[in-house]
Write an enzyme that holds these catalytic residues in place. Structure first.
Site, PDB file in Angstrom:
ATOM      1  N   HIS A   1      79.846  -5.719  12.396  1.00 27.35           N
ATOM      2  CA  HIS A   1      80.317  -4.335  12.369  1.00 27.35           C
ATOM      3  C   HIS A   1      79.762  -3.582  13.568  1.00 27.35           C
ATOM      4  CE1 HIS A   1      82.345  -3.820   8.415  1.00 27.35           C
ATOM      5  NE2 HIS A   1      81.694  -4.949   8.174  1.00 27.35           N
TER       6      HIS A   1
ATOM      7  N   TYR B   1      78.641   8.129   6.660  1.00 31.17           N
ATOM      8  CA  TYR B   1      77.600   9.117   6.425  1.00 31.17           C
ATOM      9  C   TYR B   1      78.302  10.466   6.268  1.00 31.17           C
ATOM     10  CZ  TYR B   1      74.556   5.511   8.468  1.00 31.17           C
ATOM     11  OH  TYR B   1      73.898   4.341   8.745  1.00 31.17           O
TER      12      TYR B   1
ATOM     13  N   PRO C   1      65.568   4.388   4.211  1.00 31.15           N
ATOM     14  CA  PRO C   1      66.726   3.512   4.422  1.00 31.15           C
ATOM     15  C   PRO C   1      67.738   4.066   5.412  1.00 31.15           C
ATOM     16  CG  PRO C   1      66.834   4.562   2.263  1.00 31.15           C
ATOM     17  CD  PRO C   1      65.488   4.886   2.822  1.00 31.15           C
TER      18      PRO C   1
ATOM     19  N   LYS D   1      66.561   0.129   8.910  1.00 30.32           N
ATOM     20  CA  LYS D   1      65.572  -0.496   9.791  1.00 30.32           C
ATOM     21  C   LYS D   1      64.529  -1.347   9.063  1.00 30.32           C
ATOM     22  CE  LYS D   1      67.297   1.341  13.466  1.00 30.32           C
ATOM     23  NZ  LYS D   1      68.050   0.470  14.393  1.00 30.32           N
TER      24      LYS D   1
ATOM     25  N   TYR E   1      70.549   2.706  16.983  1.00 27.72           N
ATOM     26  CA  TYR E   1      71.160   2.359  15.715  1.00 27.72           C
ATOM     27  C   TYR E   1      71.388   0.856  15.577  1.00 27.72           C
ATOM     28  CZ  TYR E   1      74.417   2.731  11.759  1.00 27.72           C
ATOM     29  OH  TYR E   1      75.050   2.614  10.535  1.00 27.72           O
TER      30      TYR E   1
END
Length: 401
Positions: free
Chosen positions: A84, A214, A307, A311, A397
């Site tokens: 992804h 998100y 979370p 990571k 990210y």
């Protein structure tokens, strides 16, 4: 030449390294040690069935996948995991797509449930002749400040066992026995609680999205994370003192529908049977240094991260790689530099990820303060206006190399 130990009791077993905890950090370390001819024994408090079905994280960074691939530990991951490279933000009822892979030289995440990786690592370790003791109770660490530490535990047979070793790897999480075994004043600990919590939900329902979502909403954050073609993970921002009792299934789905809503869009959220829910502690915690004497801390035993940004498991895998490389140097040629530098090497990445996690936490969560919430929204909107900001986000990210 590897050190060899001899039994001093009938139930004593030898090892160069004792690994406490069979999570991603401990199992990765154990496999890498086996590949370097370093003897180790893994102790795990829970049963094999429990750890192989314990649902946790599910997003692996590009660097972590490449590390596992290089050691022959990623075959099933690469076969079944889904790459992804795009995430979505929903701000003010509008959708913003961020193709972070395109912004970071084509590097992607892999969606692969943590429990599946744990299964792979256990199988690889056992198939190579590795020694893992499940249902090891009352684990205790001895002599960690000396040159000959040992570990005792009560096995599934009800008998006490002891293993002498040269090093102990504490991979048993934030509430394990490893970190508390360090004497008072032996390390410094840094903690932060942002004043929010997440209700984590696991549901038997195919994802309603092709990428992570998100969502910012006046009632709080909502997240849609990917796990498998038939299971999805959701998060809802909630008060720190909240409990699952306050969240019956009907309320969960109603809140998810409301917080994910995009007026005028044909996007729909699919519902399914909720199989797990719990309030997630959003605490950040770092232990410095990540070692004391012959004890080395890895993963959540050394650092806990929210979370947000996925990571935690990736930091644990990095710790394992760094320590395995250090131990290989020590046993091959007596080079102690990797062990001496272990903590510093790991902490550089840990603090960088903590900083990114804190940035993202403040960006996607409402606080009720109108000024702070508006600046947070602007922070996110800037990702879609500034190529430099988008590139910075992508690098952090998808994970630093």
């Amino acid at each position: 030449m590897l050190t060899r130990y001899h039994s001093v009791h009938a139930d004593t077993v030898p090892a160069e390294v004792v690994v406490v905890g069979a999570g991603p950090a401990g199992l990765t370390l154990a496999n890498l040690l086996r590949r370097n001819g370093i003897g180790c024994v893994v102790l795990e408090r829970q049963s094999r069935r429990y750890v192989e079905n314990r649902a946790r994280a599910g997003l692996l960074e590009y660097r972590a996948v490449e590390m596992l691939r290089s050691h022959g530990l990623a075959d099933r991951l690469l076969e079944l995991g889904a790459p992804h490279g795009v995430c979505e933000f929903r701000i003010g009822g509008k959708r913003f797509i961020l193709p972070y892979s395109d912004l970071y030289e084509g590097r992607t995440h892999y969606v692969y449930p943590q429990q599946e990786l744990v299964k792979d690592l256990i199988e690889a370790f056992v198939d190579s002749g590795g020694d893992i003791r499940f249902e090891a109770k009352d684990v205790a660490l001895h002599g960690i400040s000396g040159s000959a530490p040992s570990v005792t535990w009560v096995g599934s047979d009800g008998e006490q066992h002891r293993v002498r070793c040269e090093f102990i790897a504490g991979c048993d999480g934030f509430r394990g026995v490893s970190r508390p075994s360090i004497p008072a004043g032996g390390v410094r600990e840094f903690s932060h609680q942002p004043g929010i919590a997440w209700l984590g939900v696991l549901a038997e329902v195919p994802p309603s999205t092709e990428h992570v979502i998100y969502a910012l909403h006046p009632k709080g954050f909502a997240g849609h994370m990917l796990r498998s073609p038939t299971v999805s993970r959701f998060f809802l921002q909630c008060p720190v003192d909240d409990s699952t009792a306050a969240w019956p299934d009907d309320r969960i789905w109603a809140e998810l529908h409301e917080r994910f809503a995009v007026p005028g869009s044909d996007w729909k959220l699919s519902e399914g049977r909720i199989i797990e829910k719990g309030v997630v502690d959003m605490r950040g915690h770092v232990t410095e240094p990540m070692a004391y004497g012959r004890l080395f801390l890895l993963g959540d035993a050394a650092h806990v991260i929210t979370p947000v940004g996925a990571k935690g498991m990736n930091l644990a895998l990095h710790d394992a790689e760094v320590l395995a490389t250090a131990l290989a140097g020590y046993y091959r040629g007596g080079d102690e530099s990797g062990l001496t530098e272990y903590s510093e090497t790991c902490l550089r990445r840990v603090w960088r990820c903590q900083e990114f996690s804190q940035w993202m936490t403040t960006a996607i969560h409402g606080t009720g303060d109108r000024f702070e919430d508006r600046t947070a929204r602007t922070r996110l909107e800037n990702l879609f206006r500034s190529p430099a900001s988008a590139a910075w986000f992508a690098e952090n990210y998808v994970g630093l190399m």
